[in-house]
Design a protein around this motif. Structure first.
Motif, PDB file in Angstrom:
ATOM      1  N   TYR A 159       0.819  -1.208   0.000  1.00 12.88           N
ATOM      2  CA  TYR A 159       0.000   0.000   0.000  1.00 12.88           C
ATOM      3  C   TYR A 159       0.854   1.261   0.000  1.00 12.88           C
ATOM      4  O   TYR A 159       2.025   1.252   0.396  1.00 12.88           O
ATOM      5  CB  TYR A 159      -1.002  -0.002   1.163  1.00 12.88           C
ATOM      6  N   ASN A 160       0.243   2.332  -0.478  1.00  6.86           N
ATOM      7  CA  ASN A 160       0.885   3.633  -0.570  1.00  6.86           C
ATOM      8  C   ASN A 160       0.693   4.368   0.755  1.00  6.86           C
ATOM      9  O   ASN A 160      -0.433   4.703   1.129  1.00  6.86           O
ATOM     10  CB  ASN A 160       0.276   4.438  -1.722  1.00  6.86           C
TER      11      ASN A 160
ATOM     12  N   GLN B 141       1.381   7.351   1.631  1.00  8.18           N
ATOM     13  CA  GLN B 141       0.960   8.751   1.568  1.00  8.18           C
ATOM     14  C   GLN B 141      -0.558   8.887   1.484  1.00  8.18           C
ATOM     15  O   GLN B 141      -1.114   9.924   1.853  1.00  8.18           O
ATOM     16  CB  GLN B 141       1.605   9.438   0.360  1.00  8.18           C
ATOM     17  N   HIS B 142      -1.219   7.839   1.013  1.00  5.52           N
ATOM     18  CA  HIS B 142      -2.680   7.881   0.881  1.00  5.52           C
ATOM     19  C   HIS B 142      -3.384   7.034   1.946  1.00  5.52           C
ATOM     20  O   HIS B 142      -4.489   7.386   2.366  1.00  5.52           O
ATOM     21  CB  HIS B 142      -3.094   7.405  -0.511  1.00  5.52           C
TER      22      HIS B 142
ATOM     23  N   LYS C 166      -3.457   6.261   5.484  1.00  4.30           N
ATOM     24  CA  LYS C 166      -2.907   6.847   6.705  1.00  4.30           C
ATOM     25  C   LYS C 166      -2.847   5.859   7.865  1.00  4.30           C
ATOM     26  O   LYS C 166      -1.982   5.955   8.728  1.00  4.30           O
ATOM     27  CB  LYS C 166      -3.729   8.075   7.107  1.00  4.30           C
TER      28      LYS C 166
ATOM     29  N   GLN D  81     -13.423   3.470   2.928  1.00 10.16           N
ATOM     30  CA  GLN D  81     -12.654   4.570   2.335  1.00 10.16           C
ATOM     31  C   GLN D  81     -11.757   4.095   1.197  1.00 10.16           C
ATOM     32  O   GLN D  81     -11.287   4.893   0.382  1.00 10.16           O
ATOM     33  CB  GLN D  81     -11.782   5.255   3.395  1.00 10.16           C
TER      34      GLN D  81
ATOM     35  N   LYS E 209     -10.129   2.003  -4.793  1.00  7.39           N
ATOM     36  CA  LYS E 209      -8.705   2.291  -4.679  1.00  7.39           C
ATOM     37  C   LYS E 209      -7.856   1.020  -4.559  1.00  7.39           C
ATOM     38  O   LYS E 209      -6.668   1.081  -4.249  1.00  7.39           O
ATOM     39  CB  LYS E 209      -8.446   3.180  -3.453  1.00  7.39           C
TER      40      LYS E 209
ATOM     41  N   GLY F 149       0.187   6.596  -6.751  1.00  9.29           N
ATOM     42  CA  GLY F 149      -0.997   7.006  -5.995  1.00  9.29           C
ATOM     43  C   GLY F 149      -2.278   6.894  -6.787  1.00  9.29           C
ATOM     44  O   GLY F 149      -3.347   7.256  -6.289  1.00  9.29           O
TER      45      GLY F 149
ATOM     46  N   LYS G 276      -3.758   4.165  -7.506  1.00  8.06           N
ATOM     47  CA  LYS G 276      -4.473   3.264  -6.611  1.00  8.06           C
ATOM     48  C   LYS G 276      -3.675   3.184  -5.318  1.00  8.06           C
ATOM     49  O   LYS G 276      -2.479   3.504  -5.282  1.00  8.06           O
ATOM     50  CB  LYS G 276      -4.628   1.873  -7.237  1.00  8.06           C
ATOM     51  N   TRP G 277      -4.321   2.739  -4.267  1.00 13.70           N
ATOM     52  CA  TRP G 277      -3.672   2.821  -2.951  1.00 13.70           C
ATOM     53  C   TRP G 277      -3.228   1.477  -2.384  1.00 13.70           C
ATOM     54  O   TRP G 277      -2.233   1.400  -1.667  1.00 13.70           O
ATOM     55  CB  TRP G 277      -4.636   3.458  -1.943  1.00 13.70           C
TER      56      TRP G 277
END
Length: 378
Positions: free
Chosen positions: A178-179, A181-182, A184, A197, A201, A253, A255-256
């Motif tokens: 997973y990313n 930055q997106h 959290k 959420q 994504k 980013g 997709k997350w």
């Protein structure tokens, strides 16, 4: 002594001196020419390797077909192999394709009696067992295999292996990537990715399109119920086959979250600056082996055996696994700290037992069909 005798004596001395220099140079060259590998061996093992080297001197190439070992990495490894084993005249013929085309190429090659390839590497356990049943793999029990965990040698039901023929020196595990930055919150469990959420994504590997990746679904279904995947299907996921492409989209980013993803591919992207993290929930994963096997009628069997020794020996294996960041079942392997920090070590994984031969082609097709029903049948 008359002048004529003096000239004759002087000529003889010069001749003997020249002969001595030639012999000395030849002796020195012989010592210098001994491959580094032989300098590290003694006794019966040195004799065994020397015999293979003598045979390899009569061969001209090593033909490899793989769905995993990228050309740049293969070139680095092969150059080191040439230097270590003193085989500068051997050239490598490297063919890389997806798992399906690799399997098709080898099948056609064997059926036509062409015997084009020496070494096969592919993450397709059932195909290796088909080759075993056809006596299409060469028996070769490399002494280097003793350095590996039973989880990858075929002694336990981990990654695929057949004692005396091949082991899974390179192992693919499957994770959530997973990313950061997106996303959290820290992803710790499989259920964490079902958070509303993340709808729209998520990337899911297009499993039925690849035999290799299909095995990941078989393994995941050993720890996750069908209901989990039905919930993922409601998250409007994107489907992508290639792990590299999944990792690229996560890195940008677009997709997350993506799964199942090879941690090694995510690590390579992270080294280039992508804000990625991987997690293997509870450390539970299948170990999908990417064995190297020697084909029964390999045209260059001596070089093939030596390359197997190199890839699974301490020098070659550390270089191989460091380049690819793949998992390895080699005992006591000391990997660079940045790899260890990015993903779990082999010792911390809980390998899901898999009977690869029992799954077979029919079993794999049944799991693919279930996947299609869940994700494509809506």
């Amino acid at each position: 002594m008359n002048p004529r005798q003096k000239v004759t004596t002087l000529a003889m001395r010069i001749t003997w001196l020249a002969l001595g220099v030639v012999l000395l140079m030849g002796w020195s060259s012989a010592l210098a020419a001994e491959p580094p590998i032989l300098g590290e061996l003694s006794g019966a093992e040195k004799e065994r390797v020397a015999k293979l080297l003598a045979g390899a001197q009569k061969e001209k190439e090593l033909a490899i077909i793989t769905n995993s070992l990228d050309p740049p990495f293969a070139q680095v490894l092969f150059k080191d192999f040439q230097e270590y084993y003193g085989l500068p005249h051997i050239r490598m013929r490297h063919t890389m394709k997806r798992s399906g085309p690799v399997i098709s190429s080898v099948r056609k090659d064997i059926s036509a009696g062409q015997h084009t390839f020496d070494l096969l590497q592919v993450g397709a356990p059932d195909f290796f067992h088909q080759l075993m049943r056809r006596n299409a793999l060469m028996k070769y029990d490399s002494p280097a295999y003793k350095n590996f965990s039973p989880d990858v040698t075929g002694e336990k039901k981990g990654a695929d292996g057949v004692p005396g023929y091949y082991i899974s020196g390179q192992v693919l595990t499957f994770s959530i990537a997973y990313n950061t930055q997106h996303v959290k919150k820290e992803i710790k469990t499989w259920d964490d990715i079902l958070d509303p959420q993340f709808k729209g994504k998520i990337i899911v590997a297009d499993i039925p399109q690849s035999e290799t990746v299909s095995y990941s679904y078989v393994g995941l279904r050993k720890i996750l119920p069908r209901a989990f995947f039905e919930k993922v299907a409601q998250m409007d996921p994107m489907f992508i086959l290639a792990t590299r492409e999944i990792v690229e989209k996560l890195g940008t980013g677009e997709k997350w979250i993506g799964f199942p993803v090879s941690p090694s591919q995510a690590y390579i992207a992270a080294k280039r600056g992508a804000p990625l993290k991987v997690v293997i929930p509870e450390g539970r994963t299948i170990a999908l082996g990417y064995p190297f096997g020697i084909l029964a009628k390999a045209p260059n069997p001596n070089t093939a055996k030596l390359f197997i020794d190199y890839l699974h020996g301490k020098r070659g294996h550390l270089k191989w696994i460091t380049l690819t960041a793949a998992f390895s079942g080699m005992k006591g392997l000391q990997l660079p700290p940045d790899i260890v920090a990015f993903r779990p070590t082999w010792e911390k994984l809980q390998i899901i037992p898999m009977d690869w031969e029992e799954i077979g082609t029919k079993g794999l097709e049944a799991w693919k069909e279930e996947y299609r029903q869940i994700f494509y049948g809506r």
